[in-house]
Design a protein around this motif. Structure first.
Motif, PDB file in Angstrom:
ATOM      1  N   LYS A 227      -4.838   9.840   7.939  1.00 10.12           N
ATOM      2  CA  LYS A 227      -4.278   8.726   7.176  1.00 10.12           C
ATOM      3  C   LYS A 227      -4.282   7.437   8.001  1.00 10.12           C
ATOM      4  CE  LYS A 227      -3.405  11.190   3.562  1.00 10.12           C
ATOM      5  NZ  LYS A 227      -4.274  11.039   2.391  1.00 10.12           N
ATOM      6  N   GLU A 230      -7.799   6.072   7.955  1.00 12.90           N
ATOM      7  CA  GLU A 230      -8.073   5.461   6.651  1.00 12.90           C
ATOM      8  C   GLU A 230      -7.391   4.105   6.542  1.00 12.90           C
ATOM      9  OE1 GLU A 230      -8.202   9.674   4.164  1.00 12.90           O
ATOM     10  OE2 GLU A 230      -6.764   8.121   3.562  1.00 12.90           O
ATOM     11  N   GLY A 231      -6.143   4.052   7.003  1.00 12.22           N
ATOM     12  CA  GLY A 231      -5.362   2.809   6.914  1.00 12.22           C
ATOM     13  C   GLY A 231      -5.976   1.693   7.751  1.00 12.22           C
ATOM     14  N   ALA A 477       5.371   0.703  -2.821  1.00 10.96           N
ATOM     15  CA  ALA A 477       4.604   1.782  -2.190  1.00 10.96           C
ATOM     16  C   ALA A 477       5.421   3.060  -2.014  1.00 10.96           C
ATOM     17  CB  ALA A 477       4.099   1.322  -0.816  1.00 10.96           C
ATOM     18  N   LEU A 479       7.718   6.498  -2.221  1.00 13.80           N
ATOM     19  CA  LEU A 479       7.529   7.788  -2.875  1.00 13.80           C
ATOM     20  C   LEU A 479       8.619   7.999  -3.902  1.00 13.80           C
ATOM     21  CD1 LEU A 479       6.757  10.569  -0.244  1.00 13.80           C
ATOM     22  CD2 LEU A 479       5.319   9.802  -2.125  1.00 13.80           C
ATOM     23  N   PRO A 540       2.432   1.530   3.062  1.00 13.58           N
ATOM     24  CA  PRO A 540       1.655   2.520   2.299  1.00 13.58           C
ATOM     25  C   PRO A 540       1.153   3.673   3.162  1.00 13.58           C
ATOM     26  CG  PRO A 540       0.812   0.295   1.897  1.00 13.58           C
ATOM     27  CD  PRO A 540       1.839   0.177   2.954  1.00 13.58           C
ATOM     28  N   VAL A 541       0.777   3.384   4.406  1.00 17.96           N
ATOM     29  CA  VAL A 541       0.325   4.463   5.296  1.00 17.96           C
ATOM     30  C   VAL A 541       1.491   5.413   5.582  1.00 17.96           C
ATOM     31  CG1 VAL A 541      -0.596   5.001   7.597  1.00 17.96           C
ATOM     32  CG2 VAL A 541      -1.469   3.028   6.354  1.00 17.96           C
ATOM     33  N   ASP A 544       2.164   7.532   2.533  1.00 19.10           N
ATOM     34  CA  ASP A 544       1.067   8.492   2.367  1.00 19.10           C
ATOM     35  C   ASP A 544       1.269   9.707   3.265  1.00 19.10           C
ATOM     36  OD1 ASP A 544      -2.476   7.589   1.996  1.00 19.10           O
ATOM     37  OD2 ASP A 544      -1.164   9.028   0.960  1.00 19.10           O
ATOM     38  N   LYS A 547       4.412  11.706   2.208  1.00 20.58           N
ATOM     39  CA  LYS A 547       4.153  12.570   1.038  1.00 20.58           C
ATOM     40  C   LYS A 547       3.537  13.883   1.504  1.00 20.58           C
ATOM     41  CE  LYS A 547       1.462  12.711  -3.214  1.00 20.58           C
ATOM     42  NZ  LYS A 547       0.403  12.065  -3.993  1.00 20.58           N
TER      43      LYS A 547
ATOM     44  N   ASN B  77      -8.705  16.130  -1.963  1.00 18.53           N
ATOM     45  CA  ASN B  77      -7.291  15.994  -1.598  1.00 18.53           C
ATOM     46  C   ASN B  77      -6.409  16.320  -2.798  1.00 18.53           C
ATOM     47  OD1 ASN B  77      -7.630  15.305   1.039  1.00 18.53           O
ATOM     48  ND2 ASN B  77      -7.685  13.102   0.661  1.00 18.53           N
TER      49      ASN B  77
END
Lengths: 561, 94
Positions: A227, A230-231, A477, A479, A540-541, A544, A547, B77
């Motif tokens: 993650k 990706e971020g 963002a 959860l 958001p990271v 993510d 979660k 995913n």
């Protein structure tokens, strides 16, 4: 006649005496010297190098272990067909022919050609039955998960004697435990070189390396790295870091940073990548620092959650400077809950003025700010807090919102972890146990370092941070279905006496589930380009990864939304 | 006198007997170096095979490898998730 008999008897006795005394001389007086000479002639001293200990994740999977490799050597005096041998070896060993040819031309009995050859390559060379080519078995470090947690692990290089030596991270910090102790043994051979069944020196002095069992969860580490990568790509950042810790024990569950390096080929990467920035890089934390100062103020009862800020209707002048909010929006009479929710800098200046320098310094020290956390990794740094007399009014004001003060990411993680853990600050550690060569495991117990705030203050601060997540800038963002406590951070970067107006260090710190935290996490995105704000990049990271962790732990949502 | 001689003879015979036995035993174990060498070679081979297999097992069971193989096989995913039981509220209406 009797004198002849006695004379002969005397001579024989004398001869016996001479023989026995000579025997005594060789077997007692010269025994040690002759034994050593004998060993030199027919015994060989073997150096027993123990295997380096493994480093295993919490599930027992070895993230650093040893594999067999070979050193290919040549005896040039035994090789008659040098050209053929050169051609055959250069293809298999992937070396240029000139280099091999030069080695085979040397007037020596033993020349090393290449180290680190794997088993399939060795088998290929074996099949060729080349005269004068041999192999020495070696052990080299093997990382099954490739570059996972590279900066956490460190790497194994060589010292000045050519022996294995760990550098950085765990390989460096626990080098003595991991490498064990080399021993020696005497092996006796016959004239043909075959071992003779004789007593080998039992007390060789060899001690096998110990194994480390980490608290790192392999799945969470993998998730965090994926993650984070990706971020960093998505937000066009220079670099990034994630740290995840169990706040109740101080066990580090994951620690990731990019860019990283491959410990197998560490020499191909710049040295600046070797150290773990999560413990070695200082930065100004920005608004992620606000919960720490707010907690100290609530704990000292200089404010309550509903205390209203009387100076928040506009920019606040302090020591010749003007303190603004991050978005130049002002909320007159804002209360402390809303100060955190809106990440209001002027509200934090108010808090710092209520707290005063003495109490603020005491509170920060209790939270571990300005000191090393004691994490068991090589390379941790800290920036000590300035002496009391060196603080100006503007320093007190800016420190309250995390500017003008330098910390390492692990200091922030540990401090926020104290809020998550009912006010108890735990010593972070990566190693949860050490497995001795005999198989016994010595566990490392959690340690409470300090109690910066009471459990009641911790509960109040938790609710304030939950409110910040639900109603603050990062609410888009968050959860849904979970109570997560957190705080965004968008810190300016000091450059040559002023702050860079275009670049920031974006971050988000938080813990979940808020009522019974299983983890506390800090995400830092360094110099994002798509947006400079923590709420739009680091948050958001964070969510993510959160979660993924909550699903991994099987924690169901607790809030119906 | 006879007893003295008897004792001496017994002593000499014992020494000779033990020497012969020693010679016999040493003769038997003198070639066991070959066996020892073979056993050591076999041990070395098995340890090497074990290490190679362990290396392969670790490589195949690494998350890095599993993840890439899963991606090749078309795994994606996890999307949304659902919970079978709703969260229990603090209090119910009567």
């Amino acid at each position: 006649m009797s004198w002849r008999f006695k004379f002969t008897f005397g001579v024989i006795l004398l001869l016996f005496f001479l023989v026995i005394s000579r025997l005594f001389y060789w077997q007692f007086v010269k025994a040690a010297e002759l034994s050593a000479l004998g060993q030199l002639q027919y015994g060989s001293t073997v150096k027993l190098t123990p295997q380096r200990g493994e480093i295993r994740m919490s599930d027992g999977f070895p993230v650093a272990t040893n594999k067999i490799s070979y050193l290919v050597f040549a005896n040039p005096k035994e090789i008659s067909k040098k050209e053929e041998t050169t051609l055959a070896l250069s293809g298999i060993l992937d070396m240029d022919q000139a280099s091999i040819s030069a080695d085979l031309s040397l007037d020596k009995y033993w020349v090393a050609l290449k180290t680190g050859i794997d088993q399939p390559t060795k088998d290929k060379i074996d099949k060729l039955n080349l005269a004068g080519i041999g192999f020495e078995k070696q052990y080299s470090r093997f990382y099954p998960e490739a570059s996972m947690a590279a900066q956490l692990l460190g790497f194994v290089g060589k010292d000045e004697n050519g022996d294995d030596q760990g550098y950085f991270g765990l390989e460096g910090y626990y080098d003595r435990l991991l490498k064990g102790k080399a021993g020696t043994a005497i092996q006796v051979h016959d004239a043909m070189g075959r071992p003779i069944l004789s007593k080998i020196n039992e007390n060789s002095g060899e001690i096998e390396g110990s194994n480390l069992i980490l608290s790192i969860d392999r799945s969470i580490q993998f998730l965090a790295e994926e993650k984070l990568k990706e971020g960093i790509e998505k937000y066009g950042a220079q670099s990034g870091m994630v740290g995840v810790m169990d706040p109740k024990t101080g066990k580090i569950l994951a620690m990731a940073s990019f860019p990283s390096f491959d410990p197998r080929d560490f020499q191909d990467y710049p040295e600046t990548l070797y150290k773990d920035p999560f413990i070695s890089d200082l930065y100004e934390p920005g608004s992620t620092f606000k919960p720490i100062v707010m907690s100290a103020a609530l704990n000292d009862k200089v404010i309550t959650p509903t205390t209203q800020c009387t100076i928040c209707s506009g920019p606040v002048p302090v020591g010749g400077y003007s303190i603004h909010t991050w978005n130049d929006k002002y909320y007159p009479n804002i209360n402390m809950i809303e100060v955190i929710q809106h990440s209001d800098n002027t509200g934090m200046v108010f808090v710092s003025q209520k707290l005063g320098l003495d109490k603020m310094l005491k509170g920060l020290a209790s939270f571990g700010i300005g000191d090393t956390t004691g994490v068991d990794l090589q390379g941790e740094v800290s920036s000590p807090l300035k002496p009391k007399n060196d603080w100006y009014a503007v320093d007190v004001a800016t420190s309250a919102f995390g500017q003008g003060i330098s910390v390492t990411p692990i200091e922030i993680l540990d401090a926020i972890g104290a809020i998550a853990n009912g006010g108890k600050r735990m010593e972070p550690h990566v190693v949860s146990g050490v497995e001795a060569p005999d198989g016994s495991v010595v566990g490392i117990s959690p340690r409470v370092i300090d109690n910066p705030i009471t459990p009641e203050t911790a509960k109040v601060m938790t609710e304030i941070m939950v409110n910040a997540v639900n109603k603050g800038e990062a609410q888009w963002a968050r959860l849904k279905g979970y109570r997560i406590a957190g705080k965004t951070g968008t810190a300016s970067i000091p450059i040559a006496g002023h702050y860079d107006p275009t670049q920031t260090i974006a971050s988000f710190v938080g813990f979940a589930p808020a009522d019974n935290p299983k983890f506390v996490m800090l995400v830092i995105i360094n110099r994002p380009t798509s947006s400079i704000y923590g709420a739009e990049t680091a948050a958001p990271v964070f969510f993510d990864i959160a979660k993924g962790i909550l699903t991994y732990y099987g924690i169901a949502p607790t809030v119906q939304e | 006198m006879k007893k003295k001689y008897l004792f001496l003879v017994l002593l000499i015979l014992t020494v000779i007997g033990l020497s012969v036995l020693r010679t016999f035993v040493l003769n038997n174990i003198s070639t066991s170096g070959v066996e020892l060498g073979q056993i050591q070679d076999e041990l070395d081979t098995l340890q090497t095979q074990n290490a190679v297999l362990a290396e392969q097992v670790y490589s195949y069971s690494s998350l890095t490898n599993i993840s890439s193989k899963a991606a090749e096989m078309g795994f994606v995913n996890q999307g949304s998730q659902f919970v079978l039981t709703a969260p229990v509220p603090v209090a119910y209406n009567q």
